[in-house]
Write a protein that holds these residues in place. Sequence first.
Motif, PDB file in Angstrom:
ATOM      1  N   VAL A  21      36.904  33.311  36.795  1.00 21.61           N
ATOM      2  CA  VAL A  21      38.300  33.004  36.474  1.00 21.61           C
ATOM      3  C   VAL A  21      38.967  34.265  35.950  1.00 21.61           C
ATOM      4  O   VAL A  21      38.411  34.963  35.091  1.00 21.61           O
ATOM      5  N   VAL A  22      40.124  34.568  36.483  1.00 19.54           N
ATOM      6  CA  VAL A  22      40.884  35.748  36.070  1.00 19.54           C
ATOM      7  C   VAL A  22      42.298  35.318  35.714  1.00 19.54           C
ATOM      8  O   VAL A  22      42.759  34.237  36.109  1.00 19.54           O
ATOM      9  N   LEU A  23      42.971  36.151  34.968  1.00 18.52           N
ATOM     10  CA  LEU A  23      44.373  35.912  34.625  1.00 18.52           C
ATOM     11  C   LEU A  23      45.253  36.762  35.523  1.00 18.52           C
ATOM     12  O   LEU A  23      45.074  37.979  35.602  1.00 18.52           O
ATOM     13  N   ARG A  24      46.199  36.125  36.214  1.00 19.87           N
ATOM     14  CA  ARG A  24      47.095  36.844  37.107  1.00 19.87           C
ATOM     15  C   ARG A  24      48.535  36.628  36.671  1.00 19.87           C
ATOM     16  O   ARG A  24      48.938  35.500  36.368  1.00 19.87           O
ATOM     17  N   THR A  25      49.288  37.702  36.643  1.00 22.93           N
ATOM     18  CA  THR A  25      50.688  37.625  36.243  1.00 22.93           C
ATOM     19  C   THR A  25      51.456  36.668  37.141  1.00 22.93           C
ATOM     20  O   THR A  25      51.406  36.769  38.363  1.00 22.93           O
ATOM     21  N   GLY A  26      52.112  35.721  36.508  1.00 19.41           N
ATOM     22  CA  GLY A  26      52.903  34.761  37.252  1.00 19.41           C
ATOM     23  C   GLY A  26      52.131  33.543  37.712  1.00 19.41           C
ATOM     24  O   GLY A  26      52.733  32.540  38.105  1.00 19.41           O
ATOM     25  N   SER A  27      50.784  33.621  37.673  1.00 18.95           N
ATOM     26  CA  SER A  27      49.957  32.500  38.131  1.00 18.95           C
ATOM     27  C   SER A  27      49.084  31.916  37.044  1.00 18.95           C
ATOM     28  O   SER A  27      48.596  30.799  37.170  1.00 18.95           O
ATOM     29  N   GLY A  28      48.881  32.680  35.988  1.00 15.65           N
ATOM     30  CA  GLY A  28      48.011  32.207  34.914  1.00 15.65           C
ATOM     31  C   GLY A  28      46.546  32.308  35.295  1.00 15.65           C
ATOM     32  O   GLY A  28      46.129  33.251  35.981  1.00 15.65           O
ATOM     33  N   ALA A  29      45.763  31.316  34.884  1.00 18.85           N
ATOM     34  CA  ALA A  29      44.331  31.310  35.163  1.00 18.85           C
ATOM     35  C   ALA A  29      44.084  30.901  36.612  1.00 18.85           C
ATOM     36  O   ALA A  29      44.540  29.853  37.057  1.00 18.85           O
ATOM     37  N   VAL A  30      43.365  31.734  37.337  1.00 15.04           N
ATOM     38  CA  VAL A  30      43.075  31.491  38.750  1.00 15.04           C
ATOM     39  C   VAL A  30      41.588  31.700  38.995  1.00 15.04           C
ATOM     40  O   VAL A  30      40.993  32.644  38.485  1.00 15.04           O
ATOM     41  N   ARG A  31      40.997  30.785  39.768  1.00 14.15           N
ATOM     42  CA  ARG A  31      39.590  30.974  40.145  1.00 14.15           C
ATOM     43  C   ARG A  31      39.517  31.932  41.326  1.00 14.15           C
ATOM     44  O   ARG A  31      40.068  31.686  42.382  1.00 14.15           O
ATOM     45  N   GLN A  32      38.813  33.026  41.126  1.00 16.16           N
ATOM     46  CA  GLN A  32      38.602  34.027  42.167  1.00 16.16           C
ATOM     47  C   GLN A  32      37.296  33.703  42.878  1.00 16.16           C
ATOM     48  O   GLN A  32      36.284  33.447  42.240  1.00 16.16           O
ATOM     49  N   ASP A  33      37.298  33.723  44.196  1.00 12.51           N
ATOM     50  CA  ASP A  33      36.148  33.261  44.970  1.00 12.51           C
ATOM     51  C   ASP A  33      35.012  34.264  45.066  1.00 12.51           C
ATOM     52  O   ASP A  33      34.160  34.153  45.943  1.00 12.51           O
ATOM     53  N   HIS A  34      34.984  35.209  44.189  1.00 11.59           N
ATOM     54  CA  HIS A  34      33.831  36.121  44.096  1.00 11.59           C
ATOM     55  C   HIS A  34      33.740  36.606  42.660  1.00 11.59           C
ATOM     56  O   HIS A  34      34.767  36.816  42.009  1.00 11.59           O
ATOM     57  N   PRO A  35      32.538  36.770  42.144  1.00  8.02           N
ATOM     58  CA  PRO A  35      32.384  37.235  40.761  1.00  8.02           C
ATOM     59  C   PRO A  35      32.561  38.737  40.658  1.00  8.02           C
ATOM     60  O   PRO A  35      33.148  39.368  41.547  1.00  8.02           O
ATOM     61  N   LYS A  36      32.038  39.323  39.586  1.00  2.03           N
ATOM     62  CA  LYS A  36      32.301  40.731  39.282  1.00  2.03           C
ATOM     63  C   LYS A  36      31.804  41.685  40.355  1.00  2.03           C
ATOM     64  O   LYS A  36      32.453  42.664  40.691  1.00  2.03           O
ATOM     65  N   SER A  37      30.621  41.433  40.902  1.00  2.00           N
ATOM     66  CA  SER A  37      30.030  42.337  41.881  1.00  2.00           C
ATOM     67  C   SER A  37      29.168  41.557  42.856  1.00  2.00           C
ATOM     68  O   SER A  37      28.936  40.355  42.696  1.00  2.00           O
TER      69      SER A  37
END
Length: 212
Positions: free
Chosen positions: A41-57
């Motif tokens: 989960v990352v924070l994106r400007t204008g979208s708030g908390a968003v689940r990103q479909d890949h982790p850190k690496s």
Amino acid sequence: MRDVIEVLLGTALRIGECLALRVCDVEDGPSGMTISVKGTVVLRTGSGAVRQDHPKSEHSIRRIAVPDFAADVLRARLAGISAIDPTRTIFANRASKPLSLFNVRRAFRAFLELADLVGERITLRWYRRTGATVIARGASADAAATFLGHGSSAITEGHYIKPDRSVDRGLAGILERTLRRVDPDTSLLSTDDGAVDDPALDFLDEEDIEVA
């Protein structure tokens, strides 16, 4: 907050990985629970908390066995989620969206204040390091690195050896014995030998750039 902490302690996930766990990422069978770490989960400007479909690496994509005390928490939460939406995150807000990292960290600070633990330098990342310490002492630093999704001990394996996709349930057993609520075996935590642990766990500080 209690449930998040229990899962962090039992899985040594990054907080973003924990909040990104979905119903479909959990396998629960006779031999125990396994989770697949596939996002964050990352924070994106204008979208708030968003689940990103890949982790850190690339190395962060992994399957790990879950000790019983953390599995029980996940089972209880799964029981309250409709099976209609398997892609919903297990930890979600009232709108069934991923929890905000900002809000979770704010709630954690309030938790520390209520527990009179402010000033003890405890962060959400502290639970990840605790899990790493237990596995490194009970098995090896390489085992801890693999469990935590680090590439530092897996470079040779990744480039020259076909990856082993099996799940080592023994590591979950080490976490269960050491960190369970009832009658834990604290022998692996009875000493605080930084001279031994710190070099072995340097990969945490080198690769975890996420602020907890």
